[in-house]
Scaffold this motif. Structure first.
Motif, PDB file in Angstrom:
ATOM      1  N   PHE A 175      64.795  35.648  32.747  1.00 37.56           N
ATOM      2  CA  PHE A 175      64.821  36.843  33.589  1.00 37.56           C
ATOM      3  C   PHE A 175      65.593  36.551  34.867  1.00 37.56           C
ATOM      4  CE2 PHE A 175      60.911  37.257  31.131  1.00 37.56           C
ATOM      5  CZ  PHE A 175      61.002  38.562  30.664  1.00 37.56           C
ATOM      6  N   ALA A 176      66.334  37.554  35.335  1.00 39.50           N
ATOM      7  CA  ALA A 176      66.931  37.527  36.666  1.00 39.50           C
ATOM      8  C   ALA A 176      66.108  38.444  37.550  1.00 39.50           C
ATOM      9  CB  ALA A 176      68.380  37.990  36.615  1.00 39.50           C
ATOM     10  N   LYS A 177      65.647  37.907  38.675  1.00 41.15           N
ATOM     11  CA  LYS A 177      64.713  38.660  39.529  1.00 41.15           C
ATOM     12  C   LYS A 177      65.403  39.257  40.744  1.00 41.15           C
ATOM     13  CE  LYS A 177      62.332  37.246  42.863  1.00 41.15           C
ATOM     14  NZ  LYS A 177      62.256  37.426  44.357  1.00 41.15           N
ATOM     15  N   VAL A 178      65.069  40.509  41.024  1.00 40.39           N
ATOM     16  CA  VAL A 178      65.486  41.151  42.271  1.00 40.39           C
ATOM     17  C   VAL A 178      64.233  41.472  43.079  1.00 40.39           C
ATOM     18  CG1 VAL A 178      67.577  42.119  41.258  1.00 40.39           C
ATOM     19  CG2 VAL A 178      65.496  43.497  41.283  1.00 40.39           C
ATOM     20  N   LEU A 179      64.287  41.241  44.365  1.00 40.95           N
ATOM     21  CA  LEU A 179      63.206  41.614  45.275  1.00 40.95           C
ATOM     22  C   LEU A 179      63.677  42.801  46.093  1.00 40.95           C
ATOM     23  CD1 LEU A 179      60.549  41.263  46.869  1.00 40.95           C
ATOM     24  CD2 LEU A 179      61.722  39.555  48.271  1.00 40.95           C
ATOM     25  N   VAL A 180      62.883  43.874  46.056  1.00 47.44           N
ATOM     26  CA  VAL A 180      63.279  45.114  46.713  1.00 47.44           C
ATOM     27  C   VAL A 180      62.133  45.632  47.565  1.00 47.44           C
ATOM     28  CG1 VAL A 180      64.049  47.494  46.358  1.00 47.44           C
ATOM     29  CG2 VAL A 180      64.820  45.691  44.794  1.00 47.44           C
ATOM     30  N   ARG A 181      62.462  45.994  48.802  1.00 46.81           N
ATOM     31  CA  ARG A 181      61.511  46.700  49.669  1.00 46.81           C
ATOM     32  C   ARG A 181      61.963  48.146  49.746  1.00 46.81           C
ATOM     33  NH1 ARG A 181      62.406  41.646  51.604  1.00 46.81           N
ATOM     34  NH2 ARG A 181      60.569  40.369  52.108  1.00 46.81           N
TER      35      ARG A 181
ATOM     36  N   LEU B  87      58.831  44.748  43.388  1.00 50.01           N
ATOM     37  CA  LEU B  87      58.826  45.893  44.294  1.00 50.01           C
ATOM     38  C   LEU B  87      57.730  45.746  45.342  1.00 50.01           C
ATOM     39  CD1 LEU B  87      59.680  48.728  45.175  1.00 50.01           C
ATOM     40  CD2 LEU B  87      58.121  49.644  43.428  1.00 50.01           C
ATOM     41  N   LEU B  88      58.150  45.756  46.601  1.00 55.01           N
ATOM     42  CA  LEU B  88      57.222  45.823  47.721  1.00 55.01           C
ATOM     43  C   LEU B  88      57.390  47.174  48.395  1.00 55.01           C
ATOM     44  CD1 LEU B  88      57.812  42.291  49.322  1.00 55.01           C
ATOM     45  CD2 LEU B  88      56.111  42.940  47.601  1.00 55.01           C
ATOM     46  N   VAL B  89      56.268  47.836  48.688  1.00 55.48           N
ATOM     47  CA  VAL B  89      56.313  49.149  49.329  1.00 55.48           C
ATOM     48  C   VAL B  89      55.547  49.068  50.655  1.00 55.48           C
ATOM     49  CG1 VAL B  89      55.869  51.624  49.064  1.00 55.48           C
ATOM     50  CG2 VAL B  89      56.459  50.247  47.066  1.00 55.48           C
TER      51      VAL B  89
ATOM     52  N   PHE C 288      69.969  51.891  45.643  1.00 59.15           N
ATOM     53  CA  PHE C 288      69.873  52.325  44.245  1.00 59.15           C
ATOM     54  C   PHE C 288      71.186  52.066  43.503  1.00 59.15           C
ATOM     55  CE2 PHE C 288      66.678  55.714  45.730  1.00 59.15           C
ATOM     56  CZ  PHE C 288      65.595  54.920  45.418  1.00 59.15           C
ATOM     57  N   ASP C 289      72.300  52.403  44.142  1.00 58.46           N
ATOM     58  CA  ASP C 289      73.601  52.208  43.490  1.00 58.46           C
ATOM     59  C   ASP C 289      73.840  50.733  43.194  1.00 58.46           C
ATOM     60  OD1 ASP C 289      74.056  54.916  43.636  1.00 58.46           O
ATOM     61  OD2 ASP C 289      75.368  54.805  45.397  1.00 58.46           O
ATOM     62  N   LEU C 290      73.478  49.880  44.140  1.00 58.41           N
ATOM     63  CA  LEU C 290      73.658  48.446  43.943  1.00 58.41           C
ATOM     64  C   LEU C 290      72.789  47.944  42.791  1.00 58.41           C
ATOM     65  CD1 LEU C 290      75.123  45.970  45.068  1.00 58.41           C
ATOM     66  CD2 LEU C 290      73.242  45.675  46.686  1.00 58.41           C
TER      67      LEU C 290
ATOM     68  N   ILE D 158      68.080  36.577  42.443  1.00 53.34           N
ATOM     69  CA  ILE D 158      69.488  36.754  42.785  1.00 53.34           C
ATOM     70  C   ILE D 158      69.648  37.313  44.196  1.00 53.34           C
ATOM     71  CG2 ILE D 158      70.182  37.041  40.384  1.00 53.34           C
ATOM     72  CD1 ILE D 158      70.426  40.031  40.863  1.00 53.34           C
ATOM     73  N   GLU D 159      68.527  37.632  44.860  1.00 52.13           N
ATOM     74  CA  GLU D 159      68.619  38.213  46.193  1.00 52.13           C
ATOM     75  C   GLU D 159      68.586  37.143  47.275  1.00 52.13           C
ATOM     76  OE1 GLU D 159      64.343  37.341  45.906  1.00 52.13           O
ATOM     77  OE2 GLU D 159      65.711  38.361  44.513  1.00 52.13           O
ATOM     78  N   ALA D 160      69.219  37.455  48.401  1.00 52.99           N
ATOM     79  CA  ALA D 160      69.115  36.594  49.570  1.00 52.99           C
ATOM     80  C   ALA D 160      67.697  36.675  50.119  1.00 52.99           C
ATOM     81  CB  ALA D 160      70.127  37.022  50.632  1.00 52.99           C
ATOM     82  N   SER D 161      67.251  35.585  50.708  1.00 52.12           N
ATOM     83  CA  SER D 161      65.875  35.506  51.199  1.00 52.12           C
ATOM     84  C   SER D 161      65.732  36.189  52.551  1.00 52.12           C
ATOM     85  CB  SER D 161      65.468  34.033  51.321  1.00 52.12           C
ATOM     86  OG  SER D 161      64.155  33.905  51.811  1.00 52.12           O
TER      87      SER D 161
END
Length: 308
Positions: A127-133, A168-170, A147-149, A100-103
């Motif tokens: 599943f709906a996937k979110v990619l987060v850095r 999750l990418l760190v 976090f709020d989003l 669901i995230e923009a690339s």
């Protein structure tokens, strides 16, 4: 009260989940088709869509040979709608996850703006996937907004009854990398596990509650257990899968073997390591069957490293 989440895959009964990830968009077009600015021309667009169909067909070949577990695919609507449309929505078929995230964004941003939930409601993926850095040393204000989003995404997906897959990418900060002499491997081995644990805990405190955490490969079983313990501390029913990060084959196989020794890790989601070379070769020789076979074999090679 939201609708209950109903997953068509359960680790206890279905075994490991082996996802072939091909939701790459901006990088897919740029690396393999020379697209600039994520704006392909007609020929490039046709090539990208054909490549995604071939990748899925390779997965279908491999899925018929799986010795254990379930096959899954992570694919985007932008270039992979043909694949999404092809997947039977039944309890025994390929498990479907959609992003669901923009690339290519630094912070989490919706691809479809305020219409993102309508897209998920229409597709009804597993599943709906979110990619987060994220990193504990990133700016606190931007982290709090993210976090709020993500907490709002958690709530809305819960109401819809679609589980969240959280990738999750760190990435290291400059100071963190300097502290290990600029050695990316030492960062991964010595610093990243603790940072991942902290980021997961921060998300949990803000009400972010994915069904599955998709995390970067870990070098030791102890590190994998550390991360898994934090996931389960926030939700005793949440699971983890390991991602590939386009790592060299030997290191990728090591990550798979490590993760498979920790019960909370229930599979993998690997992309470019499986299909990038095959698609690059297909762009040269246009041999569909060779591409399917190469993708299927590389996928099954990864499955073989999972100690079920």
């Amino acid at each position: 009260m939201g609708n209950p989440m109903v997953m068509t895959w359960e680790p206890g009964s279905d075994g490991p989940l082996f996802i072939l990830a091909m939701d790459h968009r901006d990088s897919f077009g740029k690396t393999l088709f020379g697209v600039e600015g994520d704006e392909p021309d007609a020929d490039q667009l046709a090539g990208i869509k054909q490549a995604k169909r071939l990748i899925f067909e390779g997965l279908e070949v491999a899925a018929a040979q799986l010795p254990v577990g379930r096959a899954g695919v992570l694919v985007d609507e932008q270039y992979g709608q043909d694949v999404i449309d092809k997947i039977p929505r039944d309890e025994d078929g390929v498990v479907l996850a959609v992003p669901i995230e923009a690339s290519g964004q630094e912070w989490f941003t919706f691809q479809w703006a305020s219409q993102w939930l309508e897209h998920i409601d229409q597709i009804r993926p597993d599943f709906a996937k979110v990619l987060v850095r994220d990193n504990p040393d990133f700016p606190i204000g931007a982290r709090e907004q993210q976090f709020d989003l993500l907490a709002d995404v958690t709530e809305k997906l819960g109401d819809l009854g679609v589980p969240m897959l959280y990738e999750l990418l760190v990435p290291a900060t400059e100071a963190q990398l300097d502290s290990v002499g600029g050695d990316a491997y030492r960062y991964d081995r010595d610093l990243r596990p603790g940072l991942v644990e902290r980021v997961i805990a921060d998300n949990q405190r803000h009400g972010v509650a994915p069904a599955i955490w998709k995390v970067e490969g870990l070098e030791t079983v102890e590190a994998a257990r550390l991360v898994a313990a934090q996931v389960r501390a926030g939700d005793p029913h949440a699971d983890l899968i390991v991602l590939g990060r386009d790592a060299p084959q030997e290191r990728l196989y090591h990550w798979l073997e490590v993760a498979s020794e920790v019960p909370e890790f229930v599979g993998f989601a690997i992309g470019r390591s499986i299909w990038e070379d095959a698609i690059r070769e297909h762009n040269e020789n246009h041999d569909d069957e060779a591409a399917r076979k190469a993708i299927a074999q590389r996928y099954l090679d990864c499955v073989a490293r999972w100690k079920a």
